[in-house]
Design a protein around this motif. Structure first.
Motif, PDB file in Angstrom:
ATOM      1  N   UNK A  91     -84.800 -32.676  19.591  1.00  0.00           N
ATOM      2  CA  UNK A  91     -84.730 -31.982  18.304  1.00  0.00           C
ATOM      3  C   UNK A  91     -85.603 -30.741  18.282  1.00  0.00           C
ATOM      4  N   UNK A  92     -85.331 -29.871  17.313  1.00  0.00           N
ATOM      5  CA  UNK A  92     -86.074 -28.630  17.099  1.00  0.00           C
ATOM      6  C   UNK A  92     -86.016 -28.251  15.628  1.00  0.00           C
ATOM      7  N   UNK A 102     -73.052 -31.080  26.385  1.00  0.00           N
ATOM      8  CA  UNK A 102     -74.073 -31.166  25.347  1.00  0.00           C
ATOM      9  C   UNK A 102     -73.538 -30.674  24.003  1.00  0.00           C
ATOM     10  N   UNK A 103     -73.887 -31.378  22.940  1.00  0.00           N
ATOM     11  CA  UNK A 103     -73.506 -31.007  21.587  1.00  0.00           C
ATOM     12  C   UNK A 103     -74.749 -30.854  20.735  1.00  0.00           C
ATOM     13  N   UNK A 154     -78.720 -31.905  31.273  1.00  0.00           N
ATOM     14  CA  UNK A 154     -78.076 -30.947  30.381  1.00  0.00           C
ATOM     15  C   UNK A 154     -78.847 -30.816  29.071  1.00  0.00           C
ATOM     16  N   UNK A 155     -79.278 -31.943  28.514  1.00  0.00           N
ATOM     17  CA  UNK A 155     -80.034 -31.907  27.269  1.00  0.00           C
ATOM     18  C   UNK A 155     -81.335 -31.137  27.447  1.00  0.00           C
ATOM     19  N   UNK A 169     -82.392 -27.485  25.698  1.00  0.00           N
ATOM     20  CA  UNK A 169     -83.671 -27.456  24.994  1.00  0.00           C
ATOM     21  C   UNK A 169     -84.528 -26.294  25.502  1.00  0.00           C
ATOM     22  N   UNK A 170     -84.521 -26.078  26.806  1.00  0.00           N
ATOM     23  CA  UNK A 170     -85.264 -24.963  27.388  1.00  0.00           C
ATOM     24  C   UNK A 170     -84.661 -23.619  26.985  1.00  0.00           C
TER      25      UNK A 170
END
Length: 476
Positions: A319-320, A344-345, A394-395, A399-400
């Motif tokens: 999360x972000x 990724x979604x 992938x997640x 995120x990066x």
């Protein structure tokens, strides 16, 4: 009309215990000792009669199903996943109290407490050291006092059960809460009152409108607000082809407090690119919208009582938070990266409204005024094995990629989307410093206040997990 209902939090602890030696834990009569201890410390005596029905050793034929039922991530439902030596499923509050007493006194053993929530990382039912699980799924009563505007919720109840009982026993036509029906409503010591309300309004409504519009290339996301009467979420993307080129497709989902004609007029003015017309809209009652959002048949409120036992997928979540609008160029760059990643979604959930009116230090949940929206990164797969690394990578890559667009210093996270990547606690001599790493991301300035609470109520750090609030080291 009944007064607005205010749920009373049913707080409990999801934390760990002292380190246990392998020799002390390996006692052949652990089950019998624990059963005798529960009977000794369970009061009133009338509650003692059911103890044999709530205690499950690994040899019990029902043990596997009891353990699996509330595992919400299949990654932690494998033959190699550490298993609890005992599972206790209390029927009364007295069983909870006696379980804690016995876990501390018989053979000091780590205790995990599970209430059926998200728990994406399995910290309520796995451990690297010997442990037992206190599973609260039987404590699910929801008592609605519509006349006085009060609802009391036991820790094992789900959001679906909460919504259903309020709909059934009161005349209220709108109620703010979470949107995942099978998730437990119980909080815990380090985060009671997270603020996991995705609906921003606590007012009664006559109609609720939903509208799903596809092929909007993210342009809705570069606007700060869509008004106080409109909740929106972005879901996606899925792959698509437009004029021979790969692109992405996202869904815009809205909840409007008003009528269809009013919504169409508003969006024609603010977002003509959506091309919304009345046929895109469904006028629903509040309870129908709850069902629709959860992808249920919205003519059957009883569906909210389905706990979907033992139905977990393999998944990874992160999360972000975003405080500044993402530019169109930025969004186009993000879409291209997501086309490369393929699986990724995400879901963008907006904040504002009532969320912003509550002070950031009123509850442990701090992410209020100033936040435009929360992002949940999501990847899900169906098969176990070597494919896991590809999906989890992938997640982490997305995120990066999102680093330039999200909140930093610290990069914040949502506690209900538990993410051990952002830091864990080994509870050694640097426990406070380790806890501060993830604690500030989840709780911001409220972290220090939670440390003080922890010192007052659990100075021995009996209850703890990999991301629990640490005890402040004693001076001198």
């Amino acid at each position: 009309m009944a007064k607005s209902l205010t749920p009373i939090p049913y707080l409990f602890a999801i934390l760990l215990l002292h380190v246990v030696s392998a020799n002390s834990f390996a006692h052949p009569s652990l089950y019998n000792h624990f059963r005798k201890c529960l009977k000794k410390h369970t009061n009133p005596p009338s509650d003692q009669a059911t103890i044999s029905t709530i205690l499950f050793a690994q040899s019990n034929v029902s043990y596997p199903s009891v353990l699996r039922n509330y595992i919400r991530n299949a990654r932690f439902n494998t033959s190699s996943t550490p298993k609890p030596s005992l599972i206790i499923t209390p029927l009364h509050e007295s069983h909870v109290q006696s379980t804690v007493i016995c876990a501390k006194s018989i053979i000091p053993i780590q205790i995990k407490i599970r209430s059926g929530g998200h728990d994406y990382k399995g910290i309520s039912y796995i451990s690297d050291e010997p442990f037992i699980v206190l599973d609260l799924f039987n404590l699910r009563d929801v008592t609605v006092d519509a006349e006085n505007g009060v609802v009391v919720i036991q820790a094992g109840a789900t959001l679906g059960e909460l919504h259903y009982q309020i709909w059934k026993k009161s005349k209220i036509r709108g109620f703010p809460a979470g949107v995942c029906p099978i998730v437990g409503v119980g909080g815990h010591l380090s985060g009671g009152g997270y603020g996991n309300m995705l609906w921003r309004y606590g007012i009664s409504v006559d109609n609720i409108i939903d509208a799903r519009i596809l092929d909007v290339n993210g342009r809705i996301l570069d606007k700060d607000s869509m008004g106080e009467d409109l909740f929106w979420a972005i879901r996606g993307p899925s792959s698509a082809t437009l004029r021979g080129q790969k692109t992405v497709r996202v869904s815009v989902v809205t909840l409007f407090l008003g009528g269809a004609n009013e919504l169409v007029t508003l969006l024609e003015k603010e977002f003509p690119v959506l091309g919304l017309n009345k046929k895109n809209c469904n006028e629903l009652t509040w309870i129908q919208f709850v069902l629709w959002w959860a992808s249920y048949d919205y003519t059957k409120p009883e569906t909210l009582l389905d706990r979907k036992l033992n139905s977990a997928d393999f998944l990874k979540r992160k999360s972000d938070y975003v405080q500044n609008p993402i530019s169109r160029d930025g969004l186009e760059w993000i879409w291209k990266k997501m086309i490369e990643l393929k699986s990724i979604l995400f879901v963008f959930n907006p904040y504002g409204g009532r969320m912003s009116e509550i002070s950031s230090d009123a509850t442990p949940f701090p992410h209020r005024a100033g936040n435009l929206f929360n992002i949940q990164y999501s990847v899900t797969w169906e098969e176990a094995g070597s494919v896991e690394k590809n999906y989890t990578t992938q997640a982490k890559m997305l995120y990066s990629y999102m680093t330039p667009f999200v909140l930093r210093n610290p990069r914040s996270a949502y506690l209900n989307y538990k993410d051990l990547d952002i830091g864990i606690n080994t509870f050694g001599e640097n426990s406070y410093e380790e806890g501060e790493v993830y604690g500030l991301k989840y709780f911001n300035d409220n972290f220090e206040r939670l440390v003080k609470v922890k010192r007052e109520v659990d100075p021995e750090n009996f209850f703890r997990n990999k991301q629990s609030i640490p005890v402040l080291p004693k001076k001198g």
